[in-house]
Design a protein around this motif. Sequence first.
Motif, PDB file in Angstrom:
ATOM      1  N   SER A 240      13.402 -17.833 -76.617  1.00  0.00           N
ATOM      2  CA  SER A 240      12.602 -17.208 -77.813  1.00  0.00           C
ATOM      3  C   SER A 240      11.902 -17.227 -78.000  1.00  0.00           C
ATOM      4  CB  SER A 240      14.488 -17.586 -79.128  1.00  0.00           C
ATOM      5  OG  SER A 240      14.407 -18.796 -78.363  1.00  0.00           O
ATOM      6  N   PRO A 241      11.404 -17.112 -79.097  1.00  0.00           N
ATOM      7  CA  PRO A 241      10.450 -17.562 -79.568  1.00  0.00           C
ATOM      8  C   PRO A 241       9.984 -18.957 -80.180  1.00  0.00           C
ATOM      9  CG  PRO A 241      10.302 -15.785 -80.259  1.00  0.00           C
ATOM     10  CD  PRO A 241      11.951 -15.527 -79.750  1.00  0.00           C
ATOM     11  N   ASP A 242       9.507 -19.857 -79.335  1.00  0.00           N
ATOM     12  CA  ASP A 242       9.089 -20.952 -79.725  1.00  0.00           C
ATOM     13  C   ASP A 242       7.834 -20.721 -80.356  1.00  0.00           C
ATOM     14  OD1 ASP A 242      11.894 -22.309 -79.809  1.00  0.00           O
ATOM     15  OD2 ASP A 242      11.488 -22.156 -77.841  1.00  0.00           O
ATOM     16  N   ALA A 261      16.581 -19.319 -82.098  1.00  0.00           N
ATOM     17  CA  ALA A 261      16.424 -18.690 -83.353  1.00  0.00           C
ATOM     18  C   ALA A 261      14.803 -18.476 -82.621  1.00  0.00           C
ATOM     19  CB  ALA A 261      16.544 -19.309 -84.685  1.00  0.00           C
ATOM     20  N   ILE A 262      14.077 -17.055 -83.712  1.00  0.00           N
ATOM     21  CA  ILE A 262      12.974 -17.111 -83.368  1.00  0.00           C
ATOM     22  C   ILE A 262      12.343 -17.777 -84.949  1.00  0.00           C
ATOM     23  CG2 ILE A 262      11.531 -15.314 -84.201  1.00  0.00           C
ATOM     24  CD1 ILE A 262      13.652 -13.104 -83.916  1.00  0.00           C
ATOM     25  N   ASP A 263      11.163 -18.107 -83.692  1.00  0.00           N
ATOM     26  CA  ASP A 263       9.953 -19.494 -84.693  1.00  0.00           C
ATOM     27  C   ASP A 263       8.692 -19.160 -84.437  1.00  0.00           C
ATOM     28  OD1 ASP A 263      12.793 -20.989 -85.334  1.00  0.00           O
ATOM     29  OD2 ASP A 263      11.678 -22.893 -83.663  1.00  0.00           O
ATOM     30  N   THR A 264       8.147 -18.818 -85.118  1.00  0.00           N
ATOM     31  CA  THR A 264       6.831 -17.812 -85.438  1.00  0.00           C
ATOM     32  C   THR A 264       6.636 -18.055 -87.003  1.00  0.00           C
ATOM     33  OG1 THR A 264       5.600 -15.638 -85.536  1.00  0.00           O
ATOM     34  CG2 THR A 264       8.179 -15.658 -86.613  1.00  0.00           C
ATOM     35  N   GLU A 265       5.065 -18.057 -86.796  1.00  0.00           N
ATOM     36  CA  GLU A 265       3.706 -17.544 -87.931  1.00  0.00           C
ATOM     37  C   GLU A 265       3.731 -18.852 -87.828  1.00  0.00           C
ATOM     38  OE1 GLU A 265       5.156 -14.067 -89.689  1.00  0.00           O
ATOM     39  OE2 GLU A 265       5.670 -15.284 -91.091  1.00  0.00           O
ATOM     40  N   PRO A 266       2.753 -20.032 -87.141  1.00  0.00           N
ATOM     41  CA  PRO A 266       3.041 -21.573 -87.718  1.00  0.00           C
ATOM     42  C   PRO A 266       1.036 -21.463 -88.813  1.00  0.00           C
ATOM     43  CG  PRO A 266       1.991 -21.357 -85.606  1.00  0.00           C
ATOM     44  CD  PRO A 266       3.019 -20.084 -85.929  1.00  0.00           C
TER      45      PRO A 266
END
Length: 401
Positions: A240-242, A261-266
């Motif tokens: 999954s995106p981290d 979950a989808i973790d994005t846009e830091p």
Amino acid sequence: MDIEITEGIESALPIAIVPFAQQGGPVSISSVVSHDLGGSGYFRPMSEQSMPSRPTSPEAIQFGEWKSVGQNYIVIGQAVPAGGQYNVQFQLFDVNSGSQLLGYRMASTAQDLRRTAHHISDLIFEKLIGKKGVFSGRIAYITSSGQGASATHRLQVADADGFNPQTIATSSEPLMSPSWSPDGRRMAYVSFERKTAAIYVQTLATGQRVKVAEFPGINGAPSWSPDGSKLALTLSKDGSPDIYVLSLVNNSLRKITNSSAIDTEPTWSPDGGTIVFTSDRGGKPQLYRVSSQGGGEKRITFSGSYNARASFSPDGKNIAMVHGNGNDYRIAVMDVGSGAINVLTSGPTDESPSFAPNGDMILYASQRGSGGFLAAVSLDGKMQQKLVFDSNAVREPSWAP
């Protein structure tokens, strides 16, 4: 690019920018200053045709005639050729008191006259409004034209008023997520030119670029650390995106979040200690914060069904975001201390907020019909601009630091 004031300050200040005494040169300094100040929404420049006279020296100013035509301030100046460059000077006067408020002399090459004019606008803006101007700044954005096999995507950089556009990258495949380095000399962005996502860092002055991430799966949303030594990224190489942090010094990679979950846009806080990111771990996209070393993840938005694409103000006191309910997406700003959210725009398709260096304006993208455009809104929501480009598909703006 044309700037349209869609909502201005009711008490916009009347100001006369008298044509400078200027011998030649590729740019009319007074026209640029008038365009800058008028486009800010804080000033109402007098048209040249309405001016009762055109003084270029202090002793030639008849303050009474300017007072009679409702002007609060007057700017005069000169640009005189000297040894292959221009000696530029200007003075700002209060019409009511007749006193000089500001006066500068500066040297400029012919090719830098527009930049000099923007600098003059910044000085006048700060003197009269009490906030730093952003007219000397630059913006990056993505334009798209054509469809399918004939599509062309460009990453461009231009002055804050849209002049001097330069193409940084061109591709028949999508370009995304332009992000300025803190010193404004490099740009990180995502390119699909090889049919899969990769993140590049490009030096603007030379065009030299380095591919820094091309892992299996998602490579997205690069964000520079305040010291310019690291990038926060979204990677899905482990599933999954981290959120990860990539060192640009030794290429080491550190995983910051680890969820299904989808973790994005830091995005980094100005002090470098915190990363705010978007995650749907609670069911719908919301903003979370985490230590830039990893650990201590905490949700920070609770109002609205959708909060994403965070952008810190330069002082770290506010976070701009896309705030959504249903199919209505608007730009909002959250006070970091209290958590209170103030919605600034009317939507319904606003996205990609980016704070100006002075912390007073937020640049964002929006859509009307099939066309995309850029717009800006003040931190208090009272002043709004629409930036009209020749291209009808403009998105993902990013204001240079």
